[in-house]
Design a protein around this motif. Structure first.
Motif, mmCIF file in Angstrom:
data_model
loop_
_atom_site.group_PDB
_atom_site.id
_atom_site.type_symbol
_atom_site.label_atom_id
_atom_site.label_comp_id
_atom_site.label_asym_id
_atom_site.label_seq_id
_atom_site.Cartn_x
_atom_site.Cartn_y
_atom_site.Cartn_z
ATOM 1 N N LEU A 193 -1.259 -9.562 11.614
ATOM 2 C CA LEU A 193 -2.320 -9.686 10.612
ATOM 3 C C LEU A 193 -2.449 -8.401 9.805
ATOM 4 C CD1 LEU A 193 -5.231 -11.701 12.239
ATOM 5 C CD2 LEU A 193 -3.561 -12.412 10.563
ATOM 6 N N MET A 196 0.390 -8.038 7.289
ATOM 7 C CA MET A 196 0.200 -8.807 6.058
ATOM 8 C C MET A 196 -0.829 -8.136 5.168
ATOM 9 S SD MET A 196 0.503 -12.760 6.980
ATOM 10 C CE MET A 196 0.413 -13.079 5.246
ATOM 11 N N PHE A 197 -1.886 -7.676 5.799
ATOM 12 C CA PHE A 197 -2.919 -6.975 5.049
ATOM 13 C C PHE A 197 -2.339 -5.755 4.345
ATOM 14 C CE2 PHE A 197 -7.378 -6.702 4.392
ATOM 15 C CZ PHE A 197 -7.851 -7.887 4.884
ATOM 16 N N MET A 199 0.752 -5.180 3.530
ATOM 17 C CA MET A 199 1.682 -5.509 2.449
ATOM 18 C C MET A 199 0.929 -5.937 1.199
ATOM 19 S SD MET A 199 4.843 -7.330 4.309
ATOM 20 C CE MET A 199 5.811 -7.481 2.833
ATOM 21 N N LEU A 200 -0.213 -6.592 1.383
ATOM 22 C CA LEU A 200 -1.006 -6.973 0.221
ATOM 23 C C LEU A 200 -1.729 -5.766 -0.371
ATOM 24 C CD1 LEU A 200 -2.358 -10.300 1.665
ATOM 25 C CD2 LEU A 200 -0.957 -10.077 -0.378
ATOM 26 N N LEU A 201 -2.111 -4.853 0.520
ATOM 27 C CA LEU A 201 -2.900 -3.702 0.084
ATOM 28 C C LEU A 201 -2.020 -2.666 -0.611
ATOM 29 C CD1 LEU A 201 -5.904 -3.195 0.484
ATOM 30 C CD2 LEU A 201 -5.356 -1.783 2.442
ATOM 31 N N PHE A 202 -0.860 -2.387 -0.006
ATOM 32 C CA PHE A 202 0.006 -1.342 -0.555
ATOM 33 C C PHE A 202 1.174 -1.984 -1.281
ATOM 34 C CE2 PHE A 202 -1.751 0.299 3.470
ATOM 35 C CZ PHE A 202 -2.655 1.170 2.906
ATOM 36 N N ALA A 203 0.877 -2.764 -2.315
ATOM 37 C CA ALA A 203 1.934 -3.473 -3.028
ATOM 38 C C ALA A 203 2.516 -2.568 -4.101
ATOM 39 C CB ALA A 203 1.374 -4.737 -3.644
ATOM 40 N N ARG A 204 3.643 -3.002 -4.650
ATOM 41 C CA ARG A 204 4.277 -2.233 -5.722
ATOM 42 C C ARG A 204 3.355 -2.224 -6.943
ATOM 43 N NH1 ARG A 204 10.145 -3.931 -7.707
ATOM 44 N NH2 ARG A 204 10.726 -2.463 -6.095
ATOM 45 N N LYS A 212 3.783 5.362 -3.688
ATOM 46 C CA LYS A 212 4.559 6.102 -2.696
ATOM 47 C C LYS A 212 4.455 5.458 -1.319
ATOM 48 C CE LYS A 212 5.361 10.954 -2.083
ATOM 49 N NZ LYS A 212 4.716 12.260 -2.074
ATOM 50 N N ARG A 219 7.734 -1.295 2.214
ATOM 51 C CA ARG A 219 8.568 -1.884 1.180
ATOM 52 C C ARG A 219 8.810 -3.375 1.418
ATOM 53 N NH1 ARG A 219 12.773 -0.655 -2.736
ATOM 54 N NH2 ARG A 219 12.104 1.475 -2.990
ATOM 55 N N ASN A 220 9.046 -3.767 2.657
ATOM 56 C CA ASN A 220 9.221 -5.189 2.966
ATOM 57 C C ASN A 220 8.687 -5.468 4.371
ATOM 58 O OD1 ASN A 220 11.157 -4.119 4.621
ATOM 59 N ND2 ASN A 220 12.809 -4.551 3.171
ATOM 60 N N LEU A 221 8.832 -6.687 4.803
ATOM 61 C CA LEU A 221 8.209 -7.066 6.065
ATOM 62 C C LEU A 221 8.697 -6.233 7.247
ATOM 63 C CD1 LEU A 221 6.123 -9.147 7.054
ATOM 64 C CD2 LEU A 221 8.022 -10.549 7.754
ATOM 65 N N MET A 241 -0.357 7.533 6.713
ATOM 66 C CA MET A 241 -1.477 7.236 5.822
ATOM 67 C C MET A 241 -1.663 8.277 4.727
ATOM 68 S SD MET A 241 -5.021 8.056 7.714
ATOM 69 C CE MET A 241 -5.805 9.590 7.312
ATOM 70 N N PHE A 255 -6.296 2.300 8.115
ATOM 71 C CA PHE A 255 -5.545 2.888 9.221
ATOM 72 C C PHE A 255 -6.449 3.185 10.408
ATOM 73 C CE2 PHE A 255 -2.971 3.754 5.495
ATOM 74 C CZ PHE A 255 -1.762 3.281 5.923
ATOM 75 N N LEU B 415 5.560 -13.100 0.324
ATOM 76 C CA LEU B 415 5.615 -11.634 0.407
ATOM 77 C C LEU B 415 7.047 -11.186 0.662
ATOM 78 C CD1 LEU B 415 2.487 -10.524 2.444
ATOM 79 C CD2 LEU B 415 3.094 -9.927 0.107
ATOM 80 N N ALA B 419 9.518 -9.152 -2.060
ATOM 81 C CA ALA B 419 9.586 -7.741 -1.672
ATOM 82 C C ALA B 419 10.512 -6.940 -2.573
ATOM 83 C CB ALA B 419 10.028 -7.625 -0.214
ATOM 84 N N ARG B 507 -3.856 -11.056 -4.983
ATOM 85 C CA ARG B 507 -3.794 -10.238 -3.763
ATOM 86 C C ARG B 507 -5.095 -10.322 -2.992
ATOM 87 N NH1 ARG B 507 -2.584 -4.592 -5.815
ATOM 88 N NH2 ARG B 507 -3.270 -3.874 -3.790
ATOM 89 N N MET B 511 -5.643 -11.652 0.727
ATOM 90 C CA MET B 511 -6.239 -10.837 1.786
ATOM 91 C C MET B 511 -7.380 -11.582 2.458
ATOM 92 S SD MET B 511 -6.421 -6.932 0.679
ATOM 93 C CE MET B 511 -5.652 -6.568 -0.853
ATOM 94 N N VAL B 514 -6.049 -14.163 4.781
ATOM 95 C CA VAL B 514 -5.592 -13.569 6.042
ATOM 96 C C VAL B 514 -6.797 -13.247 6.924
ATOM 97 C CG1 VAL B 514 -4.458 -11.569 7.054
ATOM 98 C CG2 VAL B 514 -3.477 -12.649 5.053
ATOM 99 N N MET B 617 -7.615 10.542 14.612
ATOM 100 C CA MET B 617 -7.633 9.949 13.280
ATOM 101 C C MET B 617 -9.025 9.549 12.837
ATOM 102 S SD MET B 617 -4.837 7.313 12.038
ATOM 103 C CE MET B 617 -5.929 6.775 10.745
#
Lengths: 722, 722
Positions: A193, A196-197, A199-204, A212, A219-221, A241, A255, B415, B419, B507, B511, B514, B617
């Motif tokens: 979970l 997925m979050f 990947m949606l949050l830190f998308a290109r 960065k 970058r991918n799954l 992070m 994080f 996703l 990618a 997005r 989210m 999810v 953290m």
């Protein structure tokens, strides 16, 4: 005839009592020949040969190709390892297999045909042997050039099946698996979970600098999954992070949530579950050992009571003292116990023993031998008595500790002072002289203590033995130093003469002095408690350690096999650069590869592997092997995925599960110990001979007579008269 | 007169019962005016103002100079933080101090002069206030340019003293300290002995390549100590041994011994000790709460029984029902409890209540409100009844879960497929259409469930509330998306229009989908158990979390103060390079400094700090502050030592002790819960309203009448007639 039958009964009784002593099951054949075979099989020689065989077959991995038994682990410097000719290790293996074949046939014969089919361990044993032998034949027919050797992975099984403790522990771990699996499933859901979050949050995004986080970690799954999995091991904790955090502080919430949920809650939940499951584990295991012991003794009683010589008039079954004495003389047991039982038999004036009396006699086995130190010598002279009082007093020991501390501090001071000096500037005169003085004091201390306590009493204390041995070694070293380099004088330089340089000699002496300082342990109460707990733990942990060895061995062999093709033998110079680069800077390292991405994801596995988890360090031999393996692997892209799965499995088993098991056992042991300490505050002597059985003595339940008799009637080979 | 006296008694009874409800101590003044003041002080408004004041004074650190309340944490991009003019934060502070002065004076007055001198917390409170005010005056007289602000470090004390739970927890931690100190001492001995050993083992040799270990990790005493300390945190685990290991494999034995002893044994011993100490902690705290409650009720009984109106004829003290009703009406308590007590008073036909009856009445307070869900609507039509059966059935819920899972899998697939696509190649048509369909299904599900269960029953389940709320938000988002970008069509591009780009909208929807998947939790038994345990834990952990906040705050402020001078404001470009270098390669980083050695030792502290320990953290805000601080620090040599001590202290307190406390509490909670689950396997409904008191209900001991009366007679202000 009756005589032969009586002999059989006596022999049965002997074997049952030996079973009871060793906590063995009594479910084996009981005819004369089988009994002889049984005693032979469980004789020290046979068992020793079996253990040796297991050790040899496990140790073969160290000299088999690819062997790594070189002094240095650095591929740049190490000489090619000795490669045994084809057929050498194989013939040793065949010998071992033959021993195992004998072992399995004797075992199968002894428990009988019916029981054999119920015993899955024996079946697995036979299967393993068959597969191993088949693999061995394949191996020889390829002249040792075959790619895969399945039998190597199967080897640890031989260790596993030989120890009943390990089998029991494995069963116990097995029963915990469903709950562990639930937590691991929870972890998996948590991980997926959050992946997925993430990947949606830190998308290109469109900006170059802005994404960065996406480029490096999400970058991918597979990358995202790896990043978060590594975060679960806390190995890449702040790094992962930082890019997002430097964009917007609020990203850290993601994080933090992940780490708190995953690391603080779920991981510790695993500890809680394992502890909860293992809370009763020790007690249960001790309880079943007790049952086996009582059962063995009861069985001996039953067979002895059916001896023909006794007058079978009494309604109650009973055993003649004579027969028991006969059995005791022939049975192998601790001589102290034997003496005590014999003595109480003689004191007891009765001629016949009831079942209860019989059991009571053998309770001596459960008792701890109370260690009595020999008495001090008694001196006639008044002066000697005063000396004895002075040097036998605890304060003299404390003085010794203070002197040892002073010595350590002096060494420490010299270490600090010499830290920045060049080798040529160094002068060992002062330290040499001081150490000489201290060692003389240590010698004097030992001699005075022996004078006060007598040699026997002195040696009966473990701390004194430790102390004395080290003092003698120190003395020998010091004399050797003086013999080679002369007495300390100004400008006593660390030149090289003889076996070791003076510098090495002095270092060795200093190390031993530091080591000798451990003698303070019994003098500090809390330290003594901790050390005895740890010693107990080590005893109880043997089964766990065995399973750990099995797992490590299997992983190491699998790793060697998996990453065999990946090892590209680079030229020495090129490899050297590569390695240098890898060690000095990660940037340079990354740059040396054409494709950066697989390297990044592999680096993550590498991080898992270096894993910041202590226990990963334990099998350093295999581990460093795998480190280099992995360094090679990094240049090969395809193996990357496999490496990842391999290391994740390794992390889960060795780090997560095993460490938690260890913590659970430690908690169990320590809390029991602690409770006892609070109860028996008065007992100040430290008993090193404590066993698990004794720890639980007051909690254990004695099995009832009905339970014992029911179990006896279920015996597959023994027909009781009554 | 008698009337006034009766009023006083009634008021006392009211206050005592409120004390009992809130588990407060009853040792306060009991005259009319004090009672009024007491009720005013403990009124919601007053307590709320006090909490607000504490929050405000703690939050001041975020806007005070050096503030860090910027979006980005990257010094290269962030704008200078808003700097409040001198006097703004100071005047807010003064207001807070004034509130605290009122607080402390009321508290001191209420407990009375005699008790005041015994209460160390109040004295410390007053002292803290005096020091803070003095510091405030100094601060203003320097026009806010003073270097050190002591009052900042003192601030968390205000949080600490306001919570009795936290004070109790602190006391409990305090009592564990001696044993923790023993283990820490053991750790120190372990560390120092191994350090000496290491320095002797890895000494300088003549060869250049040979003494790499010495150069990097064991050059002198502080370096060696740091290397091994960091090894204890497992942060530099394989690195530290690689040079020695590559020289000779046998060196690994040293590191393995150190790690096994230090990390596996001693560190886990700490866990065991803390767990052992805290095993009874929860029970004891709940037991003392129960005592306070019973005492409060008994005190109310005693004062009511001395009311003049009652006929004082009976030998036994008793209370008239009328007086009690009067008290109940005026007392502030949970309305449900009040109703239940009133009802049972009416049912009970008697006119007078004995002490036992009186106590029994108030036992309702201890009971859990059994949550009853409102009934489903009853439909007349046969069709509607069938509908109700179908959509009220659990299987309909499971179907919803399956659909949610399918939705998540579809998102995951998109996703993975997207990618590697560039932003311009991306087409959101398919995902948009699919999501649209799914959201319609979710809406339908919610409506059908409401139809089947009725709105009230539907909303009474927390999982339904969660589900419904998210569905409504999703619907709104979807409608907004269509309103701005039109319905999904081929080539539905993520252009930017309106508030959010289409890409961001999609997005956000994903989210939320999810997140909505978490609704499966109550359907999985083990997950539900874990989640309820965690929720319980969060409740019990509030006190610990408070103490953690106190520690973090103090550390953060100390860190800001300590490393203030060390922050060299480099030029933007230069700093950027420096940071870039630091992040990309450690080699480049090291090279950028002239003196390598201090950097190395500081790097080690940095490693401790990045510490691979999850809880480090948690205060990410402060932490990253300190990371940058430390990056600055690296260029300043002198601060290095201080940084090391600071970070070691931080590691010990936040990571070692706190994590162990957490594990201990988790073990305690989980094992209790687990035992209960095994007992009450039948209870399938998950009760979210469980309190600690209820968890222990069957273990708690009721205080005896003698204990209560003895305590009452010790009351400093209450004179009982009897």
């Amino acid at each position: 005839g009756a005589g032969a039958e009586n002999d059989l009964y006596i022999n049965q009784a002997i074997v049952f009592i030996e079973d009871a002593i060793q906590y063995r099951s009594i479910n084996h054949r009981v005819d004369s020949k089988s009994l002889w075979l049984y005693r032979w099989y469980y004789s020290r020689t046979c068992q020793w040969i079996l253990s040796l065989t297991i050790t040899v077959i496990l140790a073969l991995a160290f000299i088999e190709e690819p062997s790594s038994l070189t002094i240095t682990s650095d591929v740049r410097y190490r000489l090619p390892a000795w490669n045994p000719p084809c057929g050498l290790t194989e013939s040793i293996e065949l010998l071992c297999f033959l021993v195992f074949v004998v072992d399995v046939s004797v075992k199968s014969y002894l428990i009988g045909w019916k029981e054999f089919w119920k015993n899955k361990w024996l079946m697995a044993y036979i299967l393993t042997l068959i597969v191993s032998l088949a693999d061995w034949i394949v191996s020889l027919s390829f002249f040792c050039k075959e790619g895969v050797r399945i039998r190597r992975i199967l080897r640890p099984f031989f260790l596993l099946q030989n120890s009943s403790m390990m089998k029991k522990t494995l069963k116990s771990i097995n029963s915990t698996l469903p709950e562990m699996a639930s937590v691991v499933l929870l972890l998996a859901v948590h991980l997926s979970l959050f992946t997925m979050f993430a990947m949606l949050l830190f998308a290109r995004t469109k900006g170059n600098q802005q994404d960065k986080e996406w480029v490096v970690y999400f970058r991918n799954l597979p990358d995202s999954l790896t990043s978060l999995l590594v975060l679960l091991t806390t190995a890449n904790n702040p790094d992962v992070m930082i890019p997002a955090y430097s964009k917007n502080r609020a990203y850290s919430i993601f994080f933090i949530l992940f780490t708190v949920l995953g690391n603080l809650f779920l991981m510790n939940l695993l500890t809680a579950i394992i502890y909860n499951q293992f809370r009763g584990y020790l007690l249960k295991s001790v309880q079943s050992s007790l049952f086996r012991r009582r059962l063995g003794i009861r069985a001996a009683f039953e067979v002895l009571s059916s001896l023909k010589e006794a007058p079978a008039s009494a309604q109650q079954a009973c055993v003649s003292v004579g027969a028991l004495l006969q059995v005791l003389q022939k049975a192998e047991m601790d001589s102290r116990c034997k003496q005590v039982i014999m003595r109480s038999l003689k004191i007891c004036s009765c001629d016949q023993l009831s079942a209860a009396q019989f059991q009571k006699l053998f309770e001596e086995l459960d008792k701890d031998g109370i260690k009595q130190h020999p008495p001090s010598p008694e001196y006639q002279s008044h002066f000697m008595q005063k000396m004895q009082f002075a040097f036998g007093h605890p304060y003299f020991g404390y003085l010794g500790n203070v002197v040892a501390l002073a010595n350590i501090i002096s060494i420490c001071m010299f270490l600090v002072m010499d830290a920045d000096k060049q080798l040529s500037e160094r002068d060992d005169f002062f330290l040499g002289a001081i150490n000489c003085f201290f060692i003389l004091y240590y010698l004097l201390e030992v001699l005075l203590k022996i004078l006060a306590m007598g040699l026997k009493r002195y040696l009966s204390y473990p701390s004194n033995r430790f102390d004395g041995l080290l003092t003698v070694i120190l003395l020998i070293l010091e004399i050797a130093t003086f013999a080679v380099y002369g007495f300390p004088h100004s400008g006593w330089r660390p030149e090289f003469m003889g076996l070791l340089s003076l510098w090495d000699m002095v270092r060795l002496v200093n190390m031993l002095i530091v080591f000798r300082f451990l003698r303070i342990i019994p003098n500090m109460k809390f330290m003594a408690l901790v050390v005895t707990t740890l010693l107990d733990l080590v005893k109880n942990l043997r089964a766990f350690a065995g399973i750990l060895v099995v797992v490590f061995y299997a992983f190491a062999i699998t790793g060697i096999m998996l990453f065999k093709g990946a090892v590209v033998p680079l030229g020495n110079a090129r490899y050297s650069n590569f390695l240098q680069g890898a060690q000095n800077s990660k940037a340079g390292f990354t740059g040396s590869c054409v494709h950066i991405r697989p390297v990044i994801s592999c680096k993550s596995s590498n991080v898992i592997f270096q894993g910041k988890k202590c226990d990963l360090m334990v099998p350093a031999h295999f581990q460093a092997e795998v480190i280099y393996c992995l360094l090679y692997v990094l240049s090969v892209h395809l193996v990357c995925r496999w490496a990842k799965i391999y290391f994740v499995a390794w992390w889960l088993i060795s780090s997560v599960i095993w460490v938690n098991l260890f913590v659970a056992l430690l908690l169990e042991n320590f809390i029991h110990k602690w409770d006892r300490r609070c109860q028996q505050e008065s007992v100040s002597d430290i008993e090193y001979q404590r066993t698990v059985e004794l720890m639980f003595r007051d909690v254990l339940e004695e099995p009832t007579e009905e339970e014992l008799m029911e179990k006896l009637h279920q015996h597959p080979h023994l027909q009781l008269c009554r």
